[in-house]
Write an enzyme that holds these catalytic residues in place. Structure first.
Site, short mmCIF file in Angstrom:
data_model
loop_
_atom_site.label_atom_id
_atom_site.label_comp_id
_atom_site.label_asym_id
_atom_site.label_seq_id
_atom_site.Cartn_x
_atom_site.Cartn_y
_atom_site.Cartn_z
N SER A 1 0.83 -1.22 0.00
CA SER A 1 0.00 0.00 0.00
C SER A 1 0.86 1.26 0.00
O SER A 1 0.62 2.20 -0.78
CB SER A 1 -0.97 0.00 1.19
OG SER A 1 -0.29 -0.27 2.39
N HIS B 1 -2.03 -8.91 1.68
CA HIS B 1 -1.72 -7.65 2.39
C HIS B 1 -2.87 -7.36 3.36
O HIS B 1 -3.23 -8.20 4.17
CB HIS B 1 -1.47 -6.56 1.34
CG HIS B 1 -0.89 -5.28 1.85
ND1 HIS B 1 -0.24 -5.16 3.05
CD2 HIS B 1 -0.87 -4.01 1.30
CE1 HIS B 1 0.16 -3.90 3.22
NE2 HIS B 1 -0.22 -3.19 2.17
N HIS C 1 5.57 -12.82 7.41
CA HIS C 1 5.83 -11.43 7.02
C HIS C 1 7.05 -11.35 6.13
O HIS C 1 7.98 -12.15 6.27
CB HIS C 1 6.04 -10.54 8.26
CG HIS C 1 5.80 -9.10 7.97
ND1 HIS C 1 6.79 -8.28 7.48
CD2 HIS C 1 4.68 -8.33 8.05
CE1 HIS C 1 6.28 -7.07 7.29
NE2 HIS C 1 5.01 -7.07 7.63
N ARG D 1 2.61 -4.85 16.67
CA ARG D 1 1.22 -4.38 16.53
C ARG D 1 0.28 -5.49 16.98
O ARG D 1 -0.79 -5.24 17.53
CB ARG D 1 0.93 -3.98 15.07
CG ARG D 1 1.80 -2.85 14.57
CD ARG D 1 1.65 -2.64 13.08
NE ARG D 1 2.07 -3.80 12.31
CZ ARG D 1 2.00 -3.91 10.99
NH1 ARG D 1 1.53 -2.89 10.28
NH2 ARG D 1 2.40 -5.00 10.36
N ASP E 1 -2.55 -8.62 11.43
CA ASP E 1 -3.90 -9.01 11.02
C ASP E 1 -4.47 -10.17 11.83
O ASP E 1 -5.69 -10.39 11.83
CB ASP E 1 -3.91 -9.37 9.53
CG ASP E 1 -3.57 -8.17 8.67
OD1 ASP E 1 -4.02 -7.07 9.02
OD2 ASP E 1 -2.84 -8.34 7.68
N1 NMX Z 1 0.97 -19.71 5.57
C1 NMX Z 1 1.42 -20.61 4.66
N2 NMX Z 1 2.51 -20.41 3.90
C2 NMX Z 1 3.18 -19.27 4.10
C3 NMX Z 1 2.79 -18.30 5.05
C4 NMX Z 1 1.61 -18.55 5.80
N3 NMX Z 1 1.13 -17.68 6.68
N4 NMX Z 1 3.66 -17.27 5.00
C5 NMX Z 1 4.56 -17.58 4.04
N5 NMX Z 1 4.27 -18.77 3.50
C6 NMX Z 1 4.92 -19.44 2.37
C7 NMX Z 1 4.81 -18.55 1.14
O1 NMX Z 1 3.53 -18.66 0.51
C8 NMX Z 1 5.96 -19.04 0.31
O2 NMX Z 1 5.54 -20.26 -0.30
P1 NMX Z 1 6.03 -20.68 -1.78
O3 NMX Z 1 7.52 -20.81 -1.66
O4 NMX Z 1 5.31 -21.95 -2.04
O5 NMX Z 1 5.64 -19.55 -2.68
C9 NMX Z 1 7.00 -19.39 1.36
O6 NMX Z 1 6.29 -19.55 2.59
C10 NMX Z 1 8.04 -18.29 1.54
O7 NMX Z 1 7.39 -17.06 1.78
P2 NMX Z 1 8.07 -15.94 2.71
O8 NMX Z 1 9.33 -15.51 2.04
O9 NMX Z 1 8.16 -16.40 4.10
O10 NMX Z 1 6.96 -14.80 2.69
P3 NMX Z 1 6.77 -13.62 1.63
O11 NMX Z 1 7.68 -12.51 2.00
O12 NMX Z 1 6.83 -14.12 0.23
O13 NMX Z 1 5.25 -13.20 1.91
C11 NMX Z 1 3.38 -12.77 3.31
C12 NMX Z 1 4.88 -12.53 3.09
C13 NMX Z 1 2.90 -11.87 4.44
C14 NMX Z 1 2.64 -12.37 2.03
C15 NMX Z 1 3.15 -14.27 3.66
O14 NMX Z 1 3.77 -14.57 4.89
C16 NMX Z 1 1.68 -14.64 3.71
O15 NMX Z 1 1.10 -14.97 2.66
N6 NMX Z 1 1.04 -14.60 4.94
C17 NMX Z 1 -0.37 -14.87 5.06
C18 NMX Z 1 -1.18 -13.66 4.61
C19 NMX Z 1 -1.03 -12.54 5.59
O16 NMX Z 1 -1.17 -12.69 6.79
N7 NMX Z 1 -0.77 -11.33 5.05
C20 NMX Z 1 -0.76 -10.10 5.88
C21 NMX Z 1 0.62 -9.45 5.98
C22 NMX Z 1 0.54 -8.24 6.85
N8 NMX Z 1 -0.27 -7.19 6.25
O17 NMX Z 1 -1.15 -6.66 6.87
O18 NMX Z 1 -0.05 -6.80 5.10
C1 MLT Z 2 1.99 -3.59 6.51
O1 MLT Z 2 1.60 -3.09 7.56
O2 MLT Z 2 2.11 -2.92 5.47
C2 MLT Z 2 2.22 -5.07 6.46
O3 MLT Z 2 2.71 -5.56 7.67
C3 MLT Z 2 2.99 -5.54 5.26
C4 MLT Z 2 4.43 -5.14 5.15
O4 MLT Z 2 4.99 -4.37 5.93
O5 MLT Z 2 5.06 -5.65 4.21
#
Ligand code: NMX
Ligand code: MLT
Length: 432
Positions: free
Chosen positions: A239, A269, A316, A325, A371
């Site tokens: 964002s 996100h 994350h 948070r 979240d």
């Molecule tokens: N559940 C299952 N798998 C996960 C999760 C999770 N919560 N978090 C990461 N992974 C997987 C990810 O999908 C990836 O799989 P693949 O290699 O098959 O593509 C692998 O672990 C490596 O990912 P990371 O490098 O640890 O995470 P990345 O930096 O790519 O993504 C998020 C970060 C936040 C997008 C990821 O942790 C996620 O999808 N979390 C669940 C959704 C979530 O809670 N998002 C909110 C973030 C905060 N916000 O408010 O924005």
């Molecule tokens: C945010 O608050 O924007 C989320 O935690 C995602 C991030 O920092 O990458």
């Protein structure tokens, strides 16, 4: 000193630092880029600059150098309330200075004068299908107000580059004053039979939002806490980056804010906060409302992972510890709603998910993010329409994104334009 005067002094002091870095040290390297970073979402590439917040992987966010507990403790509090004025946090983000009570009172009055979403926005939203997602309504409502931009007017009159920040600040203040009303209008349009509640001129931003939502105290403090916690998370998140990118073309803050809301609406996100509640509701339905044992909850988590989905609210891109948070909201729950059934679910998840993600071995960070904990508080105080939750995130996030855009303009940051390569070029670089 008014907010604008304080900001002007800060900007005058800051500009020579940026100019010197560019002129004398412009060629000094801050990051290299590997193939996995080029393909992998630029993860860890250090190529953005902001002084408004910094995210340490192990410590979490600091707003202008202050941790969350420090920020909440030092900002002036709303009389009789537990939480600080959101307006004081805006002052801190913009100027880096902790405001006095008088500074906050001035800004509260200034924002009150700027309230009033134009009627044509409400007409447009009423004309949209009722099953439109609240984030779409929110983004469209913001975009519809673009014709109000003071920046565009000044730009068309030949505004000098050094002055771009001033009408940008004007736009930002107007938008901050109006977003709570726009959000609350969408809530009451979509879920409460189109029964909007008019703003109360006696209330601060957080208090007025709770009032316009039609939710009693202490929801005003919940709103203040929520907006402050979600305000900023340095510049690389989707964002913040979307807002910065769009604004770098000198698009005004209405365009930039609408774009940042669109990025926030993705399930990886901001939308994750609705996904957490949706996921928990699914578990509750299967369990007939009974809080599952840790063993049973482990089964649900594995089922989610084995079906190829992520566990929402965990992991994350930068953080490598529990999000502060999350911790702050957990403390709030322990104090105000320790017996809430959904909080008990969230608590079991806190125990079982990290070891499972570690065992699965994919996620780099198995710990909960913001979240995982925010929806339970909203639910407890009666806001149970969870597809609205990301609108709350958007109101909060606007505080940081727009503060950043004001500073982008003040420091004359150029249009953003990274370079792309082809796959064949990467293969050549790799020597394959
Ligand atoms: N559940 C299952 N798998 C996960 C999760 C999770 N919560 N978090 C990461 N992974 C997987 C990810 O999908 C990836 O799989 P693949 O290699 O098959 O593509 C692998 O672990 C490596 O990912 P990371 O490098 O640890 O995470 P990345 O930096 O790519 O993504 C998020 C970060 C936040 C997008 C990821 O942790 C996620 O999808 N979390 C669940 C959704 C979530 O809670 N998002 C909110 C973030 C905060 N916000 O408010 O924005
Ligand atoms: C945010 O608050 O924007 C989320 O935690 C995602 C991030 O920092 O990458």
């Amino acid at each position: 000193m008014t907010l604008k005067e304080a900001l002007e002094t800060k900007i005058d002091d800051w500009r020579p630092r940026t100019t010197r870095l560019l002129k004398e040290f412009g060629d000094v390297k801050v990051s290299d880029v590997s193939i996995s970073q080029a393909i992998g979402g630029a993860r860890g590439v250090r190529c953005l600059v902001t002084d408004i917040s910094y995210l340490d992987p192990n410590e979490g966010i600091r707003f202008r150098g202050h941790t969350i507990p420090e920020t909440l403790a030092m900002l002036p509090k709303v009389p009789g309330k537990e939480m600080p004025f959101v307006e004081g946090h805006i002052y801190l983000l913009l100027t880096g200075q902790v405001p006095t009570e008088d500074d906050v009172a001035d800004l509260v009055e200034d924002l009150k004068r700027r309230r009033g979403v134009p009627g044509y926005v409400f007409d447009m939203l009423r004309a949209m299908p009722l099953d439109t997602h609240p984030m779409t309504l929110f983004s469209a409502g913001i975009l519809a107000m673009q014709r109000e931009s003071a920046y565009v007017e000044a730009y068309n009159e030949g505004l000098g580059k050094m002055d771009h920040w001033q009408p940008t600040l004007e736009d930002a203040l107007n938008l901050w004053a109006r977003l709570p009303e726009l959000g609350a209008f969408i809530y009451r349009l979509k879920y409460k039979g189109d029964t909007p509640i008019a703003p109360d001129p006696d209330l601060d931003l957080g208090g007025d939002f709770a009032h316009m939502m039609g939710i009693d105290d202490p929801y005003d403090d919940v709103a203040r806490l929520y907006f402050i916690l979600h305000s900023d998370h340095e510049s690389g998140n989707v964002s913040a980056h979307a807002g910065h990118l769009v604004a770098s073309a000198l698009s005004d803050v209405y365009y930039a804010t609408s774009a940042m809301i669109d990025g926030l609406a993705g399930p990886l996100h901001g939308l994750a906060n609705q996904e957490v509640l949706r996921w928990i509701q699914g578990v509750m339905d299967k369990m007939g409302g009974v809080v599952p044992t840790e063993e049973k909850m482990k089964e649900f988590v594995w089922d989610t992972l084995n079906s190829g989905q992520v566990v929402p609210g965990f992991g994350h891109a930068v953080l490598r510890k529990t999000d502060p948070r999350y911790a702050e909201q957990r403390n709030f729950c322990l104090k105000h709603l320790p017996d809430d059934p959904i909080f008990k679910y969230v608590d079991v998840l806190y125990k079982v998910v990290p070891p499972i993600l570690e065992e699965q071995g994919k996620a780099k960070n198995p710990w909960p993010n913001v979240d995982a904990q925010s929806g339970v508080i909203q639910w407890h105080y009666g806001l149970q329409e969870y597809d609205f939750y990301t609108v709350l995130f958007g109101i909060g996030r606007s505080l940081g994104v727009l503060s950043n855009i004001v500073w982008d303009r003040a420091l004359g940051y150029p249009i953003e334009r990274p370079k792309s390569l082809t796959t064949a070029m990467l293969e050549e670089i790799a020597g394959v």
